[in-house]
Design a protein around this motif. Structure first.
Motif, PDB file in Angstrom:
ATOM      1  N   GLU A  15       0.834  -1.201   0.000  1.00 45.91           N
ATOM      2  CA  GLU A  15       0.000   0.000   0.000  1.00 45.91           C
ATOM      3  C   GLU A  15       0.872   1.255   0.000  1.00 45.91           C
ATOM      4  N   ARG A  16       1.974   1.189   0.755  1.00 40.67           N
ATOM      5  CA  ARG A  16       2.869   2.349   0.789  1.00 40.67           C
ATOM      6  C   ARG A  16       3.500   2.586  -0.591  1.00 40.67           C
ATOM      7  N   LEU A  17       3.832   1.506  -1.297  1.00 43.59           N
ATOM      8  CA  LEU A  17       4.351   1.650  -2.655  1.00 43.59           C
ATOM      9  C   LEU A  17       3.332   2.349  -3.556  1.00 43.59           C
ATOM     10  N   TYR A  18       2.066   1.967  -3.390  1.00 42.09           N
ATOM     11  CA  TYR A  18       1.004   2.579  -4.183  1.00 42.09           C
ATOM     12  C   TYR A  18       0.966   4.087  -3.942  1.00 42.09           C
ATOM     13  N   TRP A  19       0.998   4.488  -2.674  1.00 49.75           N
ATOM     14  CA  TRP A  19       0.905   5.924  -2.374  1.00 49.75           C
ATOM     15  C   TRP A  19       2.144   6.682  -2.837  1.00 49.75           C
ATOM     16  N   ARG A  20       3.310   6.045  -2.768  1.00 54.32           N
ATOM     17  CA  ARG A  20       4.526   6.704  -3.271  1.00 54.32           C
ATOM     18  C   ARG A  20       4.412   6.976  -4.768  1.00 54.32           C
ATOM     19  N   LYS A  21       3.846   6.015  -5.493  1.00 59.39           N
ATOM     20  CA  LYS A  21       3.648   6.214  -6.934  1.00 59.39           C
ATOM     21  C   LYS A  21       2.656   7.346  -7.189  1.00 59.39           C
ATOM     22  N   GLN A  22       1.574   7.376  -6.385  1.00 59.86           N
ATOM     23  CA  GLN A  22       0.579   8.423  -6.559  1.00 59.86           C
ATOM     24  C   GLN A  22       1.157   9.801  -6.250  1.00 59.86           C
ATOM     25  N   VAL A  23       2.008   9.874  -5.241  1.00 60.12           N
ATOM     26  CA  VAL A  23       2.655  11.144  -4.883  1.00 60.12           C
ATOM     27  C   VAL A  23       3.552  11.614  -6.019  1.00 60.12           C
ATOM     28  N   LYS A  24       4.355  10.700  -6.569  1.00 57.49           N
ATOM     29  CA  LYS A  24       5.256  11.070  -7.660  1.00 57.49           C
ATOM     30  C   LYS A  24       4.487  11.546  -8.894  1.00 57.49           C
ATOM     31  N   LYS A  25       3.332  10.915  -9.146  1.00 59.30           N
ATOM     32  CA  LYS A  25       2.518  11.298 -10.297  1.00 59.30           C
ATOM     33  C   LYS A  25       1.672  12.537 -10.011  1.00 59.30           C
ATOM     34  N   GLY A  26       1.587  12.930  -8.737  1.00 63.09           N
ATOM     35  CA  GLY A  26       0.743  14.061  -8.374  1.00 63.09           C
ATOM     36  C   GLY A  26      -0.737  13.750  -8.508  1.00 63.09           C
ATOM     37  N   GLU A  27      -1.087  12.479  -8.384  1.00 64.76           N
ATOM     38  CA  GLU A  27      -2.475  12.052  -8.519  1.00 64.76           C
ATOM     39  C   GLU A  27      -2.996  11.589  -7.161  1.00 64.76           C
ATOM     40  N   LEU A  28      -3.424  12.560  -6.359  1.00 63.06           N
ATOM     41  CA  LEU A  28      -3.894  12.272  -5.011  1.00 63.06           C
ATOM     42  C   LEU A  28      -5.364  12.686  -4.886  1.00 63.06           C
ATOM     43  N   PRO A  29      -6.168  11.899  -4.166  1.00 59.64           N
ATOM     44  CA  PRO A  29      -7.593  12.217  -4.030  1.00 59.64           C
ATOM     45  C   PRO A  29      -7.804  13.458  -3.165  1.00 59.64           C
ATOM     46  N   ILE A  30      -8.535  14.437  -3.704  1.00 57.81           N
ATOM     47  CA  ILE A  30      -8.866  15.662  -2.963  1.00 57.81           C
ATOM     48  C   ILE A  30     -10.370  15.640  -2.695  1.00 57.81           C
ATOM     49  N   VAL A  31     -10.744  15.764  -1.420  1.00 56.75           N
ATOM     50  CA  VAL A  31     -12.130  15.603  -1.004  1.00 56.75           C
ATOM     51  C   VAL A  31     -12.564  16.834  -0.203  1.00 56.75           C
ATOM     52  N   ASP A  32     -13.763  17.351  -0.502  1.00 61.92           N
ATOM     53  CA  ASP A  32     -14.326  18.419   0.324  1.00 61.92           C
ATOM     54  C   ASP A  32     -14.618  17.869   1.716  1.00 61.92           C
ATOM     55  N   THR A  33     -14.429  18.715   2.711  1.00 67.05           N
ATOM     56  CA  THR A  33     -14.597  18.236   4.078  1.00 67.05           C
ATOM     57  C   THR A  33     -15.024  19.369   4.999  1.00 67.05           C
ATOM     58  N   ILE A  34     -15.640  18.993   6.098  1.00 63.11           N
ATOM     59  CA  ILE A  34     -16.040  19.938   7.147  1.00 63.11           C
ATOM     60  C   ILE A  34     -15.342  19.521   8.434  1.00 63.11           C
ATOM     61  N   CYS A  35     -14.836  20.499   9.158  1.00 63.62           N
ATOM     62  CA  CYS A  35     -14.130  20.223  10.411  1.00 63.62           C
ATOM     63  C   CYS A  35     -14.758  21.013  11.553  1.00 63.62           C
ATOM     64  N   ILE A  36     -14.851  20.383  12.692  1.00 62.76           N
ATOM     65  CA  ILE A  36     -15.271  21.051  13.934  1.00 62.76           C
ATOM     66  C   ILE A  36     -14.092  21.015  14.895  1.00 62.76           C
ATOM     67  N   TRP A  37     -13.669  22.169  15.365  1.00 59.39           N
ATOM     68  CA  TRP A  37     -12.576  22.238  16.339  1.00 59.39           C
ATOM     69  C   TRP A  37     -13.116  22.848  17.625  1.00 59.39           C
ATOM     70  N   THR A  38     -12.966  22.125  18.726  1.00 61.63           N
ATOM     71  CA  THR A  38     -13.426  22.594  20.035  1.00 61.63           C
ATOM     72  C   THR A  38     -12.243  22.611  20.990  1.00 61.63           C
ATOM     73  N   ASP A  39     -12.130  23.686  21.752  1.00 59.82           N
ATOM     74  CA  ASP A  39     -10.986  23.869  22.640  1.00 59.82           C
ATOM     75  C   ASP A  39     -11.477  24.344  24.008  1.00 59.82           C
ATOM     76  N   ILE A  40     -10.864  23.834  25.069  1.00 58.50           N
ATOM     77  CA  ILE A  40     -11.210  24.265  26.417  1.00 58.50           C
ATOM     78  C   ILE A  40     -10.504  25.583  26.722  1.00 58.50           C
ATOM     79  N   CYS A  41     -11.256  26.611  27.033  1.00 55.05           N
ATOM     80  CA  CYS A  41     -10.691  27.924  27.373  1.00 55.05           C
ATOM     81  C   CYS A  41     -10.268  27.927  28.852  1.00 55.05           C
TER      82      CYS A  41
END
Length: 306
Positions: A15-41
């Motif tokens: 699997e790591r070999l697969y991702w190294r190939k994808q990185v070299k080719k610049g073909e990486l999955p880009i996904v829209d996302t929503i994040c919630i960040w909560t912090d104690i004051c």
């Protein structure tokens, strides 16, 4: 030596070999996302009062705040897509806790989302924030508070989600218990939802800017980027935004209404946006349009106990 007894024959290496190939080719999955960040004051002040000594921190009772954060913000949530073929474990959010902060990340896939699942997801975050805020205020006599920011962006997976000991071991057919334990150990964990995530970066930068930039203690904030993203995923009748409120509707019924009490122009060298501080949140339940009203701008009585 048989490859199966080396790191090169393990699935993780392939699997790591697969991702190294994808990185070299610049073909990486880009996904829209929503994040919630909560912090104690106020958490940092209490840690300083304990001299960064964790036993003194426990003696002061501050460790309970961490368990509370975990309890309120780590239950899994998900969106429901009209195309049920999109549904999988990956449509559920992921959470990570870093000291006194917790991030929840949920992907927004290509495809229409049922409005009720979005309103219910956001409502659950609002309830978690409100309950945690009030618990902290009561338990610590106002010393601790809470701040939550919701933002959107993109995330990009570029490597395996975990690194196991099996990726480092050459062995024969007989493996000791110590060797098996080592090979099964996860030495690095990085869920794809949290790899290179600009929504998480936006959340953290907004929240950590603090009151000097209008992001005040005990506030619940929504970055306008979230509304722009959801507008693309919902029908016009399912999301309406005015200068006073944000309204999600389901089957022509009000499912979630958020009152905007403050508009904040946020500027950073990486981005500029409008951030809305939320006051009252009216949550509708069921076809009978039963409603529960939370005021997330202040400390108060839990409406479920009222």
């Amino acid at each position: 030596m048989d490859l199966k007894n080396t790191p090169y024959g393990k699935p993780a290496y392939l699997e790591r070999l697969y991702w190294r190939k994808q990185v070299k080719k610049g073909e990486l999955p880009i996904v829209d996302t929503i994040c919630i960040w909560t912090d104690i004051c106020g958490f940092g002040n209490e840690l300083a009062n304990a001299g960064m000594n964790l036993q003194d921190f426990i003696n002061n009772g501050m460790h309970e705040a961490l368990e509370l954060l975990h309890d309120k913000f780590t239950s899994p949530g998900h969106f429901v897509y009209e195309d049920l073929g999109l549904m999988s474990k990956d449509t559920h959010d992921r959470a990570i806790i870093i000291n006194d902060g917790v991030a929840k990340v949920i992907d927004v896939l290509d495809g229409n989302i049922y409005s009720h699942s979005i309103s219910r997801y956001l409502a659950n975050i609002i309830i978690s924030h409100w309950q945690a805020l009030n618990c902290l205020h009561e338990r610590y006599n106002g010393k601790l508070g809470l701040r939550t920011v919701i933002s959107s962006g993109q995330r990009m997976q570029y490597t395996n989600e975990q690194k196991l000991g099996s990726e480092f071991v050459f062995h024969g057919d007989g493996i000791s218990d110590v060797g098996n334990d080592f090979m099964a150990t996860t030495f690095c964990s990085i869920p794809k939802q949290l790899q290179m995530n600009t929504a998480l970066a936006r959340c953290y930068l907004i929240e950590s800017s603090g009151s000097r930039n209008g992001i005040e203690r005990n506030g619940f904030y929504i970055d306008e980027s979230v509304l722009k993203l959801l507008t693309k995923k919902l029908k016009k009748s399912e999301l309406s935004i005015s200068h006073k409120s944000i309204l999600f509707r389901n089957r022509k019924l009000d499912a979630l209404e958020l009152d905007k009490i403050k508009d904040i122009k946020f500027k950073h060298n990486l981005f500029e946006t409008m951030v809305y501080r939320i006051g009252k949140a009216k949550i509708g339940f069921g076809l009978e349009s039963e409603e529960v009203l939370f005021d997330v701008s202040d400390i108060g009585v839990d409406p479920f106990d009222a």
